[in-house]
Enzyme design. Structure first.
Site, PDB file in Angstrom:
ATOM      1  N   GLY A  27       0.812  -1.202   0.000  1.00 41.57           N
ATOM      2  CA  GLY A  27       0.000   0.000   0.000  1.00 41.57           C
ATOM      3  C   GLY A  27       0.852   1.260   0.000  1.00 41.57           C
ATOM      4  CG  ASN A  28       1.267   3.015  -2.821  1.00 43.24           C
ATOM      5  OD1 ASN A  28       0.400   3.583  -3.448  1.00 43.24           O
ATOM      6  ND2 ASN A  28       1.672   1.770  -3.128  1.00 43.24           N
ATOM      7  CB  SER A  74       6.389  -0.450  -7.376  1.00 43.20           C
ATOM      8  OG  SER A  74       5.368  -0.905  -6.481  1.00 43.20           O
ATOM      9  CG  HIS A  94      -2.357   0.454  -4.362  1.00 45.25           C
ATOM     10  ND1 HIS A  94      -3.413  -0.318  -4.789  1.00 45.25           N
ATOM     11  CD2 HIS A  94      -1.259  -0.370  -4.342  1.00 45.25           C
ATOM     12  CE1 HIS A  94      -2.976  -1.545  -5.039  1.00 45.25           C
ATOM     13  NE2 HIS A  94      -1.696  -1.598  -4.770  1.00 45.25           N
ATOM     14  CG  ASP A 119     -24.148   7.420   4.093  1.00 41.35           C
ATOM     15  OD1 ASP A 119     -24.165   6.889   5.212  1.00 41.35           O
ATOM     16  OD2 ASP A 119     -25.148   7.952   3.573  1.00 41.35           O
ATOM     17  CG  HIS A 170      -2.587  -4.574  -8.152  1.00 40.54           C
ATOM     18  ND1 HIS A 170      -1.827  -3.639  -8.788  1.00 40.54           N
ATOM     19  CD2 HIS A 170      -2.111  -4.640  -6.886  1.00 40.54           C
ATOM     20  CE1 HIS A 170      -0.932  -3.144  -7.956  1.00 40.54           C
ATOM     21  NE2 HIS A 170      -1.089  -3.727  -6.791  1.00 40.54           N
TER      22      HIS A 170
HETATM   23  O1  LIG Z   1       1.411  -4.840  -5.312  1.00 38.26           O
HETATM   24  C1  LIG Z   1       2.449  -4.217  -5.303  1.00 38.26           C
HETATM   25  C2  LIG Z   1       3.690  -4.772  -5.885  1.00 38.26           C
HETATM   26  O2  LIG Z   1       3.399  -5.943  -6.601  1.00 38.26           O
HETATM   27  C3  LIG Z   1       2.491  -2.843  -4.690  1.00 38.26           C
HETATM   28  O3  LIG Z   1       1.257  -2.224  -4.931  1.00 38.26           O
HETATM   29  C4  LIG Z   1       2.717  -2.899  -3.178  1.00 38.26           C
HETATM   30  O4  LIG Z   1       3.600  -3.927  -2.838  1.00 38.26           O
HETATM   31  C5  LIG Z   1       3.247  -1.571  -2.690  1.00 38.26           C
HETATM   32  O5  LIG Z   1       4.489  -1.378  -3.335  1.00 38.26           O
HETATM   33  P1  LIG Z   1       5.424  -0.136  -2.900  1.00 38.26           P
HETATM   34  O6  LIG Z   1       6.065  -0.522  -1.584  1.00 38.26           O
HETATM   35  O7  LIG Z   1       4.567   1.080  -2.751  1.00 38.26           O
HETATM   36  O8  LIG Z   1       6.439  -0.029  -4.028  1.00 38.26           O
END
Ligand SMILES: O=C(CO)[C@@H](O)[C@@H](O)COP(=O)(O)O
Length: 242
Positions: A27-28, A74, A94, A119, A170
């Protein structure tokens, strides 16, 4: 550079494990300064409990790093694409939150089955079209953003009225006017995905709210002429289920 934004994005990132939205480094969160045309994003692969505001990476709208010692997430190409094509968003999240990922793995929209959903999301949260082999080999992360935008355009969905999408096999991306709001939307998506799963298992149905109830709940929170969409806006996916 952008010290205040870094603090805001750092706090949004740190709320992900607190909300049970991430495991390990998955996540990020990013946040953008539209005036400067720069956004700040979590560095790739860094444990949340080791993250510092100064670790965050500054990136321009071409996806180029302009400040930071570490590699950006990434998923930076996806964030870049969304910021370029959804001009009113200020933050993106994400995650790999399990219930939303389950719908993504099944390539299923998260249906608007209850008022908790309505909501926040004015219709079904779409599963973006799966990438082709060529798109994956060409530029997986960049084309991930592209397939989200293409799905919204083709289905006529207002990205402010439904501030999230599932990337097939994903996981979810959510967004909002601020990083904190994007995190809120990400958590609501995870909650309603779990609720939907159980409702669908019990009834073997994924019935939808009637439009008037969707209107009532969504516009109760966002106002009649909501910043998020217009009074009569209907997500194509919802309209087809009326
Ligand atoms: O699913 C993946 C990589 O396959 C990425 O969304 C997740 O591991 C987060 O990656 P990052 O640490 O933000 O590069």
């Amino acid at each position: 550079m952008l010290e205040e934004l870094k603090q805001e994005v750092y706090e949004a990132n740190m709320s992900l494990p607190k909300l049970g939205l991430v495991t390990f480094t998955w996540g990020n969160v990013s946040g953008i300064d539209r005036e400067k045309g720069l956004f700040v994003i979590k560095p790739s692969g860094v444990d949340y409990d080791e993250l510092k505001p100064s670790d965050l990476v500054v990136v321009n709208l071409k996806g180029e790093v302009v400040e930071g010692d570490m590699n950006p997430s990434s998923d930076t190409p996806t964030h870049t694409y969304l910021y370029n094509h959804f001009p009113k968003i200020g933050g993106i999240v994400h995650t790999h939150s399990p219930w939303a990922v389950s719908f993504a793995a099944a390539k299923l929209d998260v249906p608007a089955m209850n008022t908790t959903h309505a909501d926040t999301f004015y219709g079904d949260v779409p599963a973006a079209d799966a990438l082709t082999k060529e798109e994956i080999e060409e530029d997986y992360e960049g084309n991930t953003g592209k397939t989200i935008v293409k799905t919204f355009e083709e289905r006529g969905i207002d990205y402010e009225a439904i501030p999230a999408a599932l990337v097939s096999q994903h996981g979810p991306f959510a967004w909002g006017p601020t990083p904190a709001k994007a995190v809120y939307n990400s958590k609501v998506l995870e909650v309603v995905a779990e609720e939907d799963y159980h409702a669908m298992q019990m009834t073997m149905d994924n019935s939808r709210l009637p439009q008037y109830l969707l209107d009532k709940h969504y516009y109760r929170k966002h106002g009649a002429n909501a910043y998020y969409g217009q009074n009569n806006a209907k997500s194509q996916s919802h309209a087809k289920h009326e």
